[in-house]
Design a protein around this motif. Structure first.
Motif, PDB file in Angstrom:
ATOM      1  N   ARG A 111      68.718 -39.951  63.755  1.00 45.89           N
ATOM      2  CA  ARG A 111      67.409 -40.579  63.817  1.00 45.89           C
ATOM      3  C   ARG A 111      66.801 -40.622  62.423  1.00 45.89           C
ATOM      4  O   ARG A 111      67.323 -40.019  61.481  1.00 45.89           O
ATOM      5  CB  ARG A 111      66.492 -39.814  64.772  1.00 45.89           C
ATOM      6  N   VAL A 112      65.682 -41.307  62.298  1.00 43.06           N
ATOM      7  CA  VAL A 112      65.065 -41.450  60.978  1.00 43.06           C
ATOM      8  C   VAL A 112      64.642 -40.092  60.423  1.00 43.06           C
ATOM      9  O   VAL A 112      64.634 -39.889  59.200  1.00 43.06           O
ATOM     10  CB  VAL A 112      63.866 -42.422  61.041  1.00 43.06           C
ATOM     11  N   TYR A 113      64.317 -39.136  61.295  1.00 43.92           N
ATOM     12  CA  TYR A 113      63.889 -37.817  60.825  1.00 43.92           C
ATOM     13  C   TYR A 113      65.003 -37.121  60.053  1.00 43.92           C
ATOM     14  O   TYR A 113      64.757 -36.444  59.047  1.00 43.92           O
ATOM     15  CB  TYR A 113      63.448 -36.957  62.018  1.00 43.92           C
ATOM     16  N   GLU A 114      66.227 -37.281  60.531  1.00 44.06           N
ATOM     17  CA  GLU A 114      67.366 -36.703  59.810  1.00 44.06           C
ATOM     18  C   GLU A 114      67.608 -37.453  58.498  1.00 44.06           C
ATOM     19  O   GLU A 114      68.079 -36.864  57.518  1.00 44.06           O
ATOM     20  CB  GLU A 114      68.621 -36.738  60.684  1.00 44.06           C
ATOM     21  N   GLN A 115      67.292 -38.721  58.457  1.00 42.92           N
ATOM     22  CA  GLN A 115      67.416 -39.478  57.209  1.00 42.92           C
ATOM     23  C   GLN A 115      66.416 -38.967  56.171  1.00 42.92           C
ATOM     24  O   GLN A 115      66.746 -38.860  54.989  1.00 42.92           O
ATOM     25  CB  GLN A 115      67.221 -40.975  57.471  1.00 42.92           C
ATOM     26  N   PHE A 116      65.196 -38.647  56.615  1.00 42.71           N
ATOM     27  CA  PHE A 116      64.233 -38.015  55.710  1.00 42.71           C
ATOM     28  C   PHE A 116      64.830 -36.730  55.142  1.00 42.71           C
ATOM     29  O   PHE A 116      64.724 -36.448  53.942  1.00 42.71           O
ATOM     30  CB  PHE A 116      62.931 -37.674  56.452  1.00 42.71           C
ATOM     31  N   ASP A 117      65.435 -35.950  56.012  1.00 44.38           N
ATOM     32  CA  ASP A 117      66.034 -34.678  55.605  1.00 44.38           C
ATOM     33  C   ASP A 117      67.148 -34.895  54.592  1.00 44.38           C
ATOM     34  O   ASP A 117      67.269 -34.150  53.611  1.00 44.38           O
ATOM     35  CB  ASP A 117      66.565 -33.954  56.844  1.00 44.38           C
ATOM     36  N   ASP A 118      67.967 -35.928  54.786  1.00 50.01           N
ATOM     37  CA  ASP A 118      69.050 -36.230  53.844  1.00 50.01           C
ATOM     38  C   ASP A 118      68.497 -36.549  52.462  1.00 50.01           C
ATOM     39  O   ASP A 118      69.011 -36.076  51.437  1.00 50.01           O
ATOM     40  CB  ASP A 118      69.877 -37.414  54.346  1.00 50.01           C
ATOM     41  N   ALA A 134      55.195 -33.029  61.887  1.00 47.66           N
ATOM     42  CA  ALA A 134      55.923 -33.995  62.719  1.00 47.66           C
ATOM     43  C   ALA A 134      57.419 -33.919  62.471  1.00 47.66           C
ATOM     44  O   ALA A 134      58.223 -33.958  63.409  1.00 47.66           O
ATOM     45  CB  ALA A 134      55.408 -35.405  62.433  1.00 47.66           C
ATOM     46  N   ILE A 135      57.809 -33.801  61.202  1.00 49.62           N
ATOM     47  CA  ILE A 135      59.231 -33.721  60.865  1.00 49.62           C
ATOM     48  C   ILE A 135      59.836 -32.436  61.414  1.00 49.62           C
ATOM     49  O   ILE A 135      60.937 -32.423  61.963  1.00 49.62           O
ATOM     50  CB  ILE A 135      59.447 -33.811  59.343  1.00 49.62           C
ATOM     51  N   VAL A 136      59.109 -31.323  61.273  1.00 48.47           N
ATOM     52  CA  VAL A 136      59.598 -30.050  61.804  1.00 48.47           C
ATOM     53  C   VAL A 136      59.812 -30.153  63.305  1.00 48.47           C
ATOM     54  O   VAL A 136      60.839 -29.740  63.850  1.00 48.47           O
ATOM     55  CB  VAL A 136      58.592 -28.915  61.491  1.00 48.47           C
ATOM     56  N   LYS A 137      58.853 -30.740  64.002  1.00 52.21           N
ATOM     57  CA  LYS A 137      58.935 -30.852  65.455  1.00 52.21           C
ATOM     58  C   LYS A 137      60.146 -31.663  65.889  1.00 52.21           C
ATOM     59  O   LYS A 137      60.806 -31.343  66.887  1.00 52.21           O
ATOM     60  CB  LYS A 137      57.665 -31.516  65.987  1.00 52.21           C
ATOM     61  N   GLU A 138      60.492 -32.694  65.129  1.00 56.43           N
ATOM     62  CA  GLU A 138      61.574 -33.587  65.529  1.00 56.43           C
ATOM     63  C   GLU A 138      62.949 -33.118  65.083  1.00 56.43           C
ATOM     64  O   GLU A 138      63.950 -33.509  65.656  1.00 56.43           O
ATOM     65  CB  GLU A 138      61.316 -34.996  64.966  1.00 56.43           C
ATOM     66  N   THR A 139      63.015 -32.292  64.029  1.00 60.93           N
ATOM     67  CA  THR A 139      64.327 -31.959  63.457  1.00 60.93           C
ATOM     68  C   THR A 139      64.803 -30.540  63.752  1.00 60.93           C
ATOM     69  O   THR A 139      65.999 -30.275  63.709  1.00 60.93           O
ATOM     70  CB  THR A 139      64.325 -32.145  61.923  1.00 60.93           C
ATOM     71  N   LEU A 140      63.895 -29.622  64.013  1.00 60.74           N
ATOM     72  CA  LEU A 140      64.321 -28.245  64.236  1.00 60.74           C
ATOM     73  C   LEU A 140      65.061 -28.094  65.563  1.00 60.74           C
ATOM     74  O   LEU A 140      64.595 -28.547  66.597  1.00 60.74           O
ATOM     75  CB  LEU A 140      63.114 -27.301  64.243  1.00 60.74           C
ATOM     76  N   THR A 141      66.211 -27.468  65.529  1.00 55.63           N
ATOM     77  CA  THR A 141      66.931 -27.178  66.766  1.00 55.63           C
ATOM     78  C   THR A 141      66.303 -25.959  67.427  1.00 55.63           C
ATOM     79  O   THR A 141      65.654 -25.139  66.765  1.00 55.63           O
ATOM     80  CB  THR A 141      68.411 -26.877  66.469  1.00 55.63           C
ATOM     81  N   PRO A 142      66.492 -25.796  68.726  1.00 57.08           N
ATOM     82  CA  PRO A 142      65.943 -24.614  69.413  1.00 57.08           C
ATOM     83  C   PRO A 142      66.422 -23.307  68.799  1.00 57.08           C
ATOM     84  O   PRO A 142      65.679 -22.333  68.750  1.00 57.08           O
ATOM     85  CB  PRO A 142      66.464 -24.788  70.844  1.00 57.08           C
TER      86      PRO A 142
END
Length: 211
Positions: free
Chosen positions: A105-112, A161-169
């Motif tokens: 997703r785009v959130y992981e692209q931000f992370d990259d 928002a990014i933390v909420k979408e990208t952090l795994t449980p």
């Protein structure tokens, strides 16, 4: 040469009534291609570095390039000619790639992109660099990613928002067990990113601070 590059050359030749389009040469440059900067879900993320050959001790301005492609396509290889042209004009150029939708997703692209910027920040000390002149260029989807990554530095709302979408449980539980705020960790990573700090502070940038 992949299909996208070949098709682009064909369209240009046809539209502009041109002959064979020649690749920009690497003469006068040192190139470091396919430099690994991170590994995400088993996929190695790569960057290219284009360094002009200049007199030793010359402090080079820096450009970070992020390719376009609608978030679903494209490659850093599309930007090789452009990056070479910039380097031939005296810039040290870093060209990043990132994972594509629908793989992520785009959130992981931000992370990259954040990971790439962090790696560039560490690599700057390997070159003679003018830290008052660090710039970012990007095309289409790359500009979208670059804008959001820059905005994240000073926006707690975006960081949350990014933390909420990208952090795994699993990571979330580790943070909870250790009593660490995941958002604080993200803010620390972004805030200490050498490259982003200099991009955003421009000529007022202070001494380089390693992430």
């Amino acid at each position: 040469e992949n299909f996208v590059i070949a098709a682009t050359k064909f369209k240009l030749r046809k539209a502009l009534n041109m002959g064979e389009i020649k690749e920009v040469s690497s003469e006068g440059l040192r190139e470091y291609r396919d430099v690994a900067y991170n590994n995400r879900s088993g996929k190695e993320l790569l960057m290219d570095i284009f360094e002009p050959i200049v007199e030793k001790g010359t402090e080079l301005p820096v450009i970070v390039n992020i390719h376009g492609g609608g978030l679903i396509g494209g490659s850093k290889n599309l930007s090789v000619g452009f990056c070479r042209q910039l380097a031939k004009r005296g810039y040290l150029v870093f060209s990043l790639e990132y994972r594509l939708i629908p793989e992520v997703r785009v959130y992981e692209q931000f992370d990259d992109v954040c990971a790439g910027m962090d790696c560039i920040g560490r690599k700057l000390v390997e070159f003679d660099v003018d830290f008052t002149r660090i710039y970012m260029v990007a095309e289409s989807a790359g500009a979208y990613l670059a804008t959001y990554v820059a905005a994240m530095k000073n926006s707690k709302k975006l960081q949350d928002a990014i933390v909420k979408e990208t952090l795994t449980p699993i990571i979330a539980n580790l943070c909870k067990t250790a009593g660490i705020s995941a958002t604080s960790i993200l803010r620390l990573c972004i805030g200490s990113n050498t490259t982003m700090n200099h991009l955003l502070t421009g000529v007022d940038a202070g001494p380089v601070r390693m992430a």
